[in-house]
Design an enzyme around this catalytic site. Structure first.
Site, PDB file in Angstrom:
ATOM      1  N   GLY A 672       0.846  -1.179   0.000  1.00  7.61           N
ATOM      2  CA  GLY A 672       0.000   0.000   0.000  1.00  7.61           C
ATOM      3  C   GLY A 672       0.874   1.217   0.000  1.00  7.61           C
ATOM      4  O   GLY A 672       2.081   1.109  -0.188  1.00  7.61           O
ATOM      5  N   GLY A 675       3.919   0.974   2.322  1.00  7.19           N
ATOM      6  CA  GLY A 675       5.047   0.106   2.032  1.00  7.19           C
ATOM      7  C   GLY A 675       4.581  -1.283   1.657  1.00  7.19           C
ATOM      8  O   GLY A 675       3.483  -1.441   1.129  1.00  7.19           O
ATOM      9  N   ASP A 788      -8.370   3.950  11.255  1.00  7.03           N
ATOM     10  CA  ASP A 788      -8.258   3.362   9.915  1.00  7.03           C
ATOM     11  C   ASP A 788      -8.819   1.943   9.923  1.00  7.03           C
ATOM     12  O   ASP A 788      -8.250   1.034   9.359  1.00  7.03           O
ATOM     13  CB  ASP A 788      -6.794   3.363   9.478  1.00  7.03           C
ATOM     14  CG  ASP A 788      -6.669   3.301   7.948  1.00  7.03           C
ATOM     15  OD1 ASP A 788      -7.700   3.505   7.276  1.00  7.03           O
ATOM     16  OD2 ASP A 788      -5.571   3.050   7.461  1.00  7.03           O
TER      17      ASP A 788
END
Ligand SMILES: *[C@@H]1O[C@H](CO)[C@@H](O)[C@H](O)[C@H]1NC(C)=O
Ligand SMILES: *[C@@H]1O[C@H](CO)[C@@H](O)[C@H](O)[C@H]1NC(C)=O
Ligand SMILES: *[C@@H]1O[C@H](CO)[C@@H](O)[C@H](O)[C@H]1NC(C)=O
Ligand SMILES: *[C@@H]1O[C@H](CO)[C@@H](O)[C@H](O)[C@H]1NC(C)=O
Ligand SMILES: *[C@@H]1O[C@H](CO)[C@@H](O)[C@H](O)[C@H]1NC(C)=O
Ligand SMILES: *[C@@H]1O[C@H](CO)[C@@H](O)[C@H](O)[C@H]1NC(C)=O
Ligand SMILES: *[C@@H]1O[C@H](CO)[C@@H](O)[C@H](O)[C@H]1NC(C)=O
Ligand SMILES: *[C@@H]1O[C@H](CO)[C@@H](O)[C@H](O)[C@H]1NC(C)=O
Ligand SMILES: *[C@@H]1O[C@H](CO)[C@@H](O)[C@H](O)[C@H]1NC(C)=O
Ligand SMILES: *[C@@H]1O[C@H](CO)[C@@H](O)[C@H](O)[C@H]1NC(C)=O
Ligand SMILES: *[C@@H]1O[C@H](CO)[C@@H](O)[C@H](O)[C@H]1NC(C)=O
Ligand SMILES: *[C@@H]1O[C@H](CO)[C@@H](O)[C@H](O)[C@H]1NC(C)=O
Length: 849
Positions: A672, A675, A788
């Site tokens: 992503g 990394g 998230d």
């Protein structure tokens, strides 16, 4: 009427024809299914559950890796790449008689190539590379007259290539048997395959000559490296291959013309091969003079490998006409003439290897014109004169090897402009003067700097401490003076330091103990004095130490490296003492003095403390109580800190690299903007996932630190646990346990159709995630808002427990007091921290609650 009749007739024709045909193919599809299910039974391990949907309930055309023709009558493709399957390459696959493509690549299939595969009469491509197949190539392959592509490389096939393989090959384009154990000659019959354009047989044990019939083919790609082929270089062949792109003949027993003395006929013959991109003729002991015969028509040549031969003479001017040349390797030859300056005008030249020849001339100033040069290896010659200043123009240079020559003069300060340099070797020359301070411009040096075995003088420059990324520093065997400065700890990545055999003075600084990656430290044969810093024993990675032949004194410390070294590390230091065999014991007298001193101190302490305690008692016991209690909490804190260190083991970049096969792309399990995540196995067998952060994105260091902070403090069944982290200046990675069942997202939306999660599993996953979040919000030592939460951040372990991961954007409510909860309700806008440009709906749900 006529119309109806026609219609009827048409219907009759259509159905009359298609009925029996329809019946038959249906039957075939059942056979195909039976064969595939039978194949699955012979698979003993399927690590990624790739064949999970190969069962009775699923239509055969929906099996992973299986493709049917348009009318779903037959299976025409079986394509399984990198599935890690272990099992037999079963003959039952030969029942898939409609198959066009059979491609099972990089698994662990064993057994022989079944002769029954000759039943696959419609097959176009067989690609079974990277398995563990043995045995020979079946003769019966001559029946496969539709074959275009046959790739069996990287197995352990033995025997010879059967001539019959090439008796029925009018459609064959590509054969690849590289990296097997094939032997014998390459059969003449190969010339029957009129449209064969690519032959790869490298890394086998073929003998004999290249078959003459190859002149009847129009080859683009011939790769027979690493065999035992003999004969002259194929100058008669290349003329008939006008489309030739790659010619790889290295590491065979071929010779040049006129009993291995003349290279010109072969080079001249190449003049029609203007497409040629790679010419590899290394490691054959080819003899001859290097002359101006390389044709100027080779304008597409990118790679020219001639290393490990017996070529002598000069580097000819005509090389400058190979305008696309990218790599030129002439290592280990007998070249003894001049180097034409013209070759340094080659605009694309990126790697130039001239090492291990007999060049004697000074280095040409023109080197500085080769602006794309990344690697320059002129080592192990007899180059003389000075290092040209113009080297400083090579701003792309990353590796410079000038070692083992007769170079003199000073190190040009202009080298400091080569800011991409990461390997610098000037060792074993006659360089004089001091180490230029400008060399600190070489901050990018990551791998090593070696200027040992010269005549350099002057103080050890403190600028060295700016090489933050360097791993190995070798300045040994010079005349360097001054002291080892404490700032040396600025070289935080260094693993090897060799200052041996110089004139260094002063003490060894304590700060060396801060070099957490140091493995080898050699300062033998200097004039160092003072005590040995005990902190050296604290470096866990240190395995080699040499302090011999200095003027060090005092007791050799204990712990760490000092428990494993012998007296060979301390030779020639008469004032050193310690418990190591061969080193004099610390003298009794001194011990006695010590003891007496201790006694006096003890008495003093007792006296003073008695006095003090009386005073304290007088002043008030309360104060004392407060002090004692505060001391206790401090002790507890300390205990917690040491526990933290032992809970998160140190891990080096090397270990991580080994665990993940060098961050192999095949181990990539996710990526992503942050990394990549790689699957790996530690040396002790623990399966891990390594999350490597991209360092370009400016926020990543912050994000890394944040994730470390969050992860190390929390412990919960439904939150991912950190094993450890690895943080270097240019590399940051988190090591997490590997979750076998992947992410929730992959289970909800698998690439192959619909999800296999049952309703009970779904409910359990929901409640797992909820428990994890509840813990984060209410019970963890620091309160954390995840920010998230989305299916791809929920991982599933082997018993399908959900674990929440990826705290990269988490927000800590450090001052978690009563106010924090209010805060959460009031200003949700402040807390919306989602990944840049994307906030999963999950975030909103959480915040609305
Ligand atoms: C393969 O085909 C043969 C002949 O049609 C049949 O006898 C055999 O049962 C088949 N095997 C499987 C596994 O379908
Ligand atoms: C098989 O695949 C077809 C087309 O891709 C799809 O419509 C069908 O639902 C699938 N069947 C099963 C049982 O997965
Ligand atoms: C060539 O292939 C065809 C079709 O598979 C086959 O009938 C024929 O026997 C083969 N010829 C040889 C020489 O093997
Ligand atoms: C390959 O096969 C040969 C015999 O044909 C055997 O000696 C060798 O050990 C095998 N190599 C591997 C890696 O299995
Ligand atoms: C090349 O092909 C021609 C025609 O097919 C044939 O006569 C000749 O023998 C072949 N040459 C070699 C060396 O195989
Ligand atoms: C190169 O090609 C030309 C024309 O295509 C031909 O006449 C000549 O013989 C070829 N040269 C070699 C060395 O094969
Ligand atoms: C390079 O090529 C040009 C034009 O093809 C030719 O005139 C020149 O002689 C060649 N140089 C060398 C050194 O072969
Ligand atoms: C050049 O040759 C040397 C010596 O054989 C070898 O170590 C090196 O890998 C070669 N480099 C390339 C790019 O082929
Ligand atoms: C280079 O070596 C060859 C063969 O050993 C020799 O004949 C020649 O004279 C040498 N040239 C120079 C310039 O040393
Ligand atoms: C110079 O030092 C580096 C790093 O220790 C080493 O890899 C290299 O082989 C050394 N060079 C020579 C010529 O010994
Ligand atoms: C350090 O350099 C000296 C001399 O250059 C050499 O003898 C010694 O082996 C080197 N030490 C290490 C650890 O490589
Ligand atoms: C340390 O260096 C000295 C002198 O170069 C050498 O004699 C000794 O063997 C070295 N010690 C070790 C452990 O290599």
């Amino acid at each position: 009427m006529v119309f109806l009749q026609t219609l009827f007739f048409l219907l009759l024709v259509t159905f009359g024809h298609s009925f029996p045909r329809h019946h038959h193919p249906f039957h075939s599809l059942l056979t195909d299914r039976a064969a595939l299910l039978e194949f699955r039974k012979t698979i003993v391990s399927d690590p990624f559950s790739s064949l999970a949907n190969w069962d009775e309930a699923v239509p055969v055309c929906n099996f992973t890796g299986v493709e049917c023709d348009r009318s779903h009558n037959r299976v025409i493709r079986l394509i399984l790449y990198d599935k890690g399957l272990v099992g037999l390459l079963s003959p039952v696959l030969s029942n898939l008689t409609g198959l066009h493509n059979l491609e099972i690549v990089r698994s662990h299939l064993f057994g022989i190539i079944p002769p029954e595969f000759s039943n696959l009469r419609r097959i176009h491509s067989i690609i079974i590379e990277g398995n563990n197949l043995h045995g020979s190539i079946p003769d019966s392959f001559s029946m496969l007259s539709k074959l275009n592509i046959l790739v069996v490389k990287e197995n352990n096939i033995s025997g010879s290539l059967p001539p019959s393989l090439f008796s029925n090959c009018t459609l064959l384009n590509v054969v690849d048997f590289s990296s097997n154990s094939l032997s014998g000659q390459i059969p003449e019959e190969i010339g029957n395959c009129k449209i064969l354009w690519s032959i790869s047989l490298y890394n086998n044990q073929f003998t004999g000559h290249l078959p003459l019939s190859l002149t009847n083919l129009s080859l683009q790609h011939l790769d027979v490296e690493y065999n035992y082929l003999s004969g002259e270089l194929p100058s008669k062949f290349v003329g008939s291959w006008p489309y030739l792109l790659y010619l790889h003949l290295s590491y065979n027993n071929m010779v040049s013309h006129d009993s291995n003395t003349n290279l010109d006929p072969f080079f001249t013959a190449l003049k029609n091969n203007s497409n040629l991109e790679e010419l590899e003729l290394a490691g054959m002991g080819l003899g001859g003079r290097f002359t101006d015969t390389l044709p100027s028509q080779l304008t597409n040549l990118r790679t020219l490998l001639l290393q490990e031969n017996q070529i002598f003479g000069s580097i000819p001017r005509s090389l400058a006409n190979l305008s696309r040349l990218f790599i030129l390797n002439l290592t280990s030859n007998l070249l003894n003439g001049t180097i034409s300056s013209d070759i340094f005008t080659l605009p694309w030249l990126e790697q130039l290897f001239l090492s291990q020849n007999h060049f004697k001339s000074p280095l040409p100033e023109a080197i500085g014109k080769c602006l794309n040069l990344g690697l320059l290896d002129l080592s192990h010659n007899q180059f003389s004169g000075t290092i040209p200043d113009s080297l400083g123009n090579l701003v792309r240079l990353n590796s410079l090897f000038l070692n083992n020559n007769l170079l003199s003069g000073t190190i040009p300060p202009t080298l400091g402009r080569c800011s991409n340099l990461y390997r610098l070797d000037l060792s074993h020359n006659r360089l004089t003067g001091s180490i230029p301070l400008k060399l600190a411009g070489l901050r990018e040096i990551r791998i090593f700097i070696n200027i040992s075995h010269n005549h350099l003088e002057g103080d050890l420059p403190i600028e060295l401490s700016k090489l933050e990324k360097v791993q190995e520093i070798d300045l040994s065997s010079n005349y360097l003076t001054g002291s080892i400065f404490p700032q040396i700890s600025g070289c935080i990545a260094v693993s090897m330091i060799n200052f041996s055999n110089n004139l260094l003075q002063g003490e060894i600084p304590q700060s060396l103990g801060d070099l957490r990656n140091l493995e080898s430290f050699d300062v033998s044969r200097n004039q160092l004095s003072g005590l040995i810093p005990a902190k050296l024993g604290k470096i866990e990675t240190l395995t080699f130490l040499n302090l011999s032949f200095n003027n060090l004194e005092g007791k050799i410390p204990s712990g760490g490296i000092f428990n494993s070294v012998s007296n060979l590390s301390f030779l020639g230091n008469p004032k050193l003492c310690g418990k190591i065999e061969g080193v004099s014991l610390c003298s009794q007298r001194r011990r006695w003095i010590h003891a007496r001193l201790l006694l006096i101190i003890l008495i003093l302490v007792i006296f003073v403390s008695t006095l003090l305690s009386i005073i304290f008692c007088v002043i008030g016991c309360k104060h004392l109580k407060v002090m004692i209690s505060s001391q206790r909490t401090e002790a507890r804190k300390n205990a917690a800190r040491t526990e933290l260190i032992s809970n998160f083991p140190r891990i080096t970049y090397k270990e991580l690299s080994e665990a993940t096969g060098g961050f192999d792309n095949q181990r990539l399990v996710g990526s992503g903007s942050y990394g990549h995540v790689y699957r790996g196995v530690l040396a002790d067998g623990t399966p891990i996932a390594v999350k490597v952060l991209h360092l370009q994105s400016g926020n990543s260091t912050k994000s890394f630190n944040r994730e470390c902070q969050v992860l190390k403090r929390i412990r919960h069944r439904n939150l991912i646990r950190i094993i450890t982290a690895c943080s270097l200046p240019d590399f940051k990675a988190l090591v997490l346990p590997y979750m076998v069942n992947g992410s929730l997202e992959c289970r909800l939306y698998p690439s192959s159709g619909s999800s296999d999660l049952s309703i009970v599993q779904r409910v359990n996953i929901c409640s797992d995630i909820a428990e994890g979040m509840a813990y984060l919000h209410h019970h963890s030592p620091v309160r954390v808002i995840h920010c998230d939460l989305k299916p791809s951040n929920c991982l599933l372990n082997d018993d399908m427990t959900a674990l929440v991961s990826d705290f990269g954007v988490a927000r800590l409510l450090m001052s978690a007091g009563v106010g924090a909860t209010d805060n959460m309700g009031n200003s949700s806008a402040n807390l919306l921290f989602g990944s840049i440009g994307y906030i999963a709906p999950g975030n909103l749900c959480i915040l609305q609650n």
